[in-house]
Enzyme design. Sequence first.
Site, PDB file in Angstrom:
ATOM      1  N   GLN A  18       0.815  -1.213   0.000  1.00 21.14           N
ATOM      2  CA  GLN A  18       0.000   0.000   0.000  1.00 21.14           C
ATOM      3  C   GLN A  18       0.848   1.263   0.000  1.00 21.14           C
ATOM      4  O   GLN A  18       0.443   2.294  -0.546  1.00 21.14           O
ATOM      5  CB  GLN A  18      -0.942  -0.006   1.203  1.00 21.14           C
ATOM      6  CG  GLN A  18      -2.047  -1.038   1.107  1.00 21.14           C
ATOM      7  CD  GLN A  18      -2.888  -0.866  -0.151  1.00 21.14           C
ATOM      8  OE1 GLN A  18      -3.548   0.143  -0.340  1.00 21.14           O
ATOM      9  NE2 GLN A  18      -2.847  -1.855  -1.035  1.00 21.14           N
ATOM     10  N   HIS A  58       1.532   3.342  -3.211  1.00 20.05           N
ATOM     11  CA  HIS A  58       0.586   4.290  -3.799  1.00 20.05           C
ATOM     12  C   HIS A  58       1.170   5.686  -3.892  1.00 20.05           C
ATOM     13  O   HIS A  58       0.845   6.440  -4.820  1.00 20.05           O
ATOM     14  CB  HIS A  58      -0.703   4.328  -2.970  1.00 20.05           C
ATOM     15  CG  HIS A  58      -1.694   3.283  -3.348  1.00 20.05           C
ATOM     16  ND1 HIS A  58      -2.602   3.444  -4.370  1.00 20.05           N
ATOM     17  CD2 HIS A  58      -1.916   2.045  -2.835  1.00 20.05           C
ATOM     18  CE1 HIS A  58      -3.341   2.348  -4.474  1.00 20.05           C
ATOM     19  NE2 HIS A  58      -2.957   1.493  -3.556  1.00 20.05           N
ATOM     20  N   GLU A  78      -8.131   3.570   6.483  1.00 21.86           N
ATOM     21  CA  GLU A  78      -8.836   3.231   5.244  1.00 21.86           C
ATOM     22  C   GLU A  78      -8.932   1.715   5.079  1.00 21.86           C
ATOM     23  O   GLU A  78     -10.005   1.161   4.865  1.00 21.86           O
ATOM     24  CB  GLU A  78      -8.089   3.850   4.063  1.00 21.86           C
ATOM     25  CG  GLU A  78      -8.679   3.506   2.710  1.00 21.86           C
ATOM     26  CD  GLU A  78      -7.815   3.981   1.564  1.00 21.86           C
ATOM     27  OE1 GLU A  78      -8.329   4.047   0.432  1.00 21.86           O
ATOM     28  OE2 GLU A  78      -6.618   4.266   1.773  1.00 21.86           O
ATOM     29  N   HIS A  79      -7.788   1.042   5.137  1.00 27.90           N
ATOM     30  CA  HIS A  79      -7.730  -0.418   5.044  1.00 27.90           C
ATOM     31  C   HIS A  79      -7.226  -0.968   6.373  1.00 27.90           C
ATOM     32  O   HIS A  79      -6.213  -0.496   6.894  1.00 27.90           O
ATOM     33  CB  HIS A  79      -6.755  -0.873   3.951  1.00 27.90           C
ATOM     34  CG  HIS A  79      -7.013  -0.278   2.607  1.00 27.90           C
ATOM     35  ND1 HIS A  79      -6.289   0.795   2.108  1.00 27.90           N
ATOM     36  CD2 HIS A  79      -7.898  -0.615   1.646  1.00 27.90           C
ATOM     37  CE1 HIS A  79      -6.722   1.098   0.909  1.00 27.90           C
ATOM     38  NE2 HIS A  79      -7.705   0.258   0.591  1.00 27.90           N
ATOM     39  N   ASP A 116      -8.185  -4.110  -3.911  1.00 35.96           N
ATOM     40  CA  ASP A 116      -7.771  -3.067  -4.852  1.00 35.96           C
ATOM     41  C   ASP A 116      -7.955  -3.501  -6.300  1.00 35.96           C
ATOM     42  O   ASP A 116      -8.239  -2.666  -7.164  1.00 35.96           O
ATOM     43  CB  ASP A 116      -6.297  -2.706  -4.630  1.00 35.96           C
ATOM     44  CG  ASP A 116      -6.108  -1.702  -3.505  1.00 35.96           C
ATOM     45  OD1 ASP A 116      -7.115  -1.185  -2.995  1.00 35.96           O
ATOM     46  OD2 ASP A 116      -4.945  -1.434  -3.156  1.00 35.96           O
ATOM     47  N   HIS A 172     -48.129  26.763   9.431  1.00 30.38           N
ATOM     48  CA  HIS A 172     -48.144  25.303   9.452  1.00 30.38           C
ATOM     49  C   HIS A 172     -49.398  24.801  10.166  1.00 30.38           C
ATOM     50  O   HIS A 172     -50.038  23.835   9.735  1.00 30.38           O
ATOM     51  CB  HIS A 172     -46.898  24.769  10.177  1.00 30.38           C
ATOM     52  CG  HIS A 172     -45.658  24.777   9.339  1.00 30.38           C
ATOM     53  ND1 HIS A 172     -45.076  25.921   8.882  1.00 30.38           N
ATOM     54  CD2 HIS A 172     -44.884  23.749   8.887  1.00 30.38           C
ATOM     55  CE1 HIS A 172     -43.996  25.624   8.193  1.00 30.38           C
ATOM     56  NE2 HIS A 172     -43.858  24.301   8.162  1.00 30.38           N
TER      57      HIS A 172
END
Length: 436
Positions: free
Chosen positions: A253, A256, A321-322, A355, A414
């Site tokens: 990861q 990235h 995230e993961h 992914d 109302h």
Amino acid sequence: MTDRVFTYLKEPVPTADEVSREVADTVSQIISEVEREGTTAVRRHSARLDGWDPPSFRVGPGEIEAAYREMDPAVEESARFLIHQVTNFARLQRETLVDFETETLPGVFLGQRHIPVASVGAYSPGGLYPLIASAVMTVATAKVAGVPRVIGAAPPRDERGMHPPQLWAMAESGAEEIFCVGGVQALAGMAFGLEGSDPVDMIVGPGNAYVAEAKRQLFGKVGIDLLAGPTEIMIIADETADPSVVACDLLGQAEHGPTSPAILATTSETLGRAAIEQVDWWLERWPTADIAGAAWRDFGTVILCQDDAGLVEIADEIAPEHLEIQTRDPVWFVDRLSNYGSLFIGTHATVAYSDKAIGTNHTLPTRRAARYTGGLWVGKFLKTVTTQRCEPEGSMQVAEPAAVVADAELMAGHAISARLRLNPEFFPDVLEITDV
């Protein structure tokens, strides 16, 4: 956080966690110019930033056909597998969203409907890596949701334009229109209309800091999926984990980008130190070591926890995230963890599967946003709306409570609206209401 003790075996380099003023100002300028000038501004910034100034940004049938012809058979087979997996999982999710209408009181019928967004712009990154999977996960998921018009966009890879497999993935996933243009100018073009194409209602997809900031600034003009920053991975592991596998997944990861956090939390100091050694071993032979190594140097983190409860606590605080679980009893953690974008249970459930092939969506919350939202899924493309149908019998039960609440709020109009249905004769100057 409790008073549990957490020890760092490796700490990240302290950095500011805010979007820089330069990024925000640059994005604001591009968006403003595209809103005023349209395609002219898109073209100017595309030429300046990407060296890309084609006769048209719209990808034509000939280019799509060429991408199909050039697809390597092995890549096509695996990409079709990916599309099938993503589409199938999105359909399963869609089946859980039920339209209904039910009588909650005599004569009162309440319901909900799920209506697809009318048009979506699906952006796929193409800077460091031209992401085929992103094209599938944004376009195909929107089509499963029933979105009638999906525009795909990605930046040029070279002088020919978009990476052919990425173009193939957009077309095969069902995009009605495709544009080869990248970055902020792509998102602004889709939001305001590009080359005669109508503006979209929603923009989705991952990207760099400029793309994320563009989505933030465009929100309101269009809907967005979520604000995604650099990719993150966290692994919680005990002494049963394989340090080589742990290190490999951290670097997988980290490749990235150089700002991607890679975090290990463990109850075993032996495992933690062995994983650090294995990262160094892998980096000597890692094909993207220049990127992954920088991310590990500055954002790599190894945390030693006292017990399993400490692992849960630190994971929920980080809200990654993961989140991978590589422990003796992964299910124990599944039942207790709350904050993550996507959960990977057991040694064989690597983030790389999600992914690239397994079917869940990889556009996920980062920067602790997993505390309050999940990632991109079929439901993001649907508007969950409510309906109410009231017969005369229903008005007899609802009108007076509604009017009393309105009176208490000093909202006399109302109250009149409610009581008029209860007793039209109470207002002699109002025309009689008749059933239609």
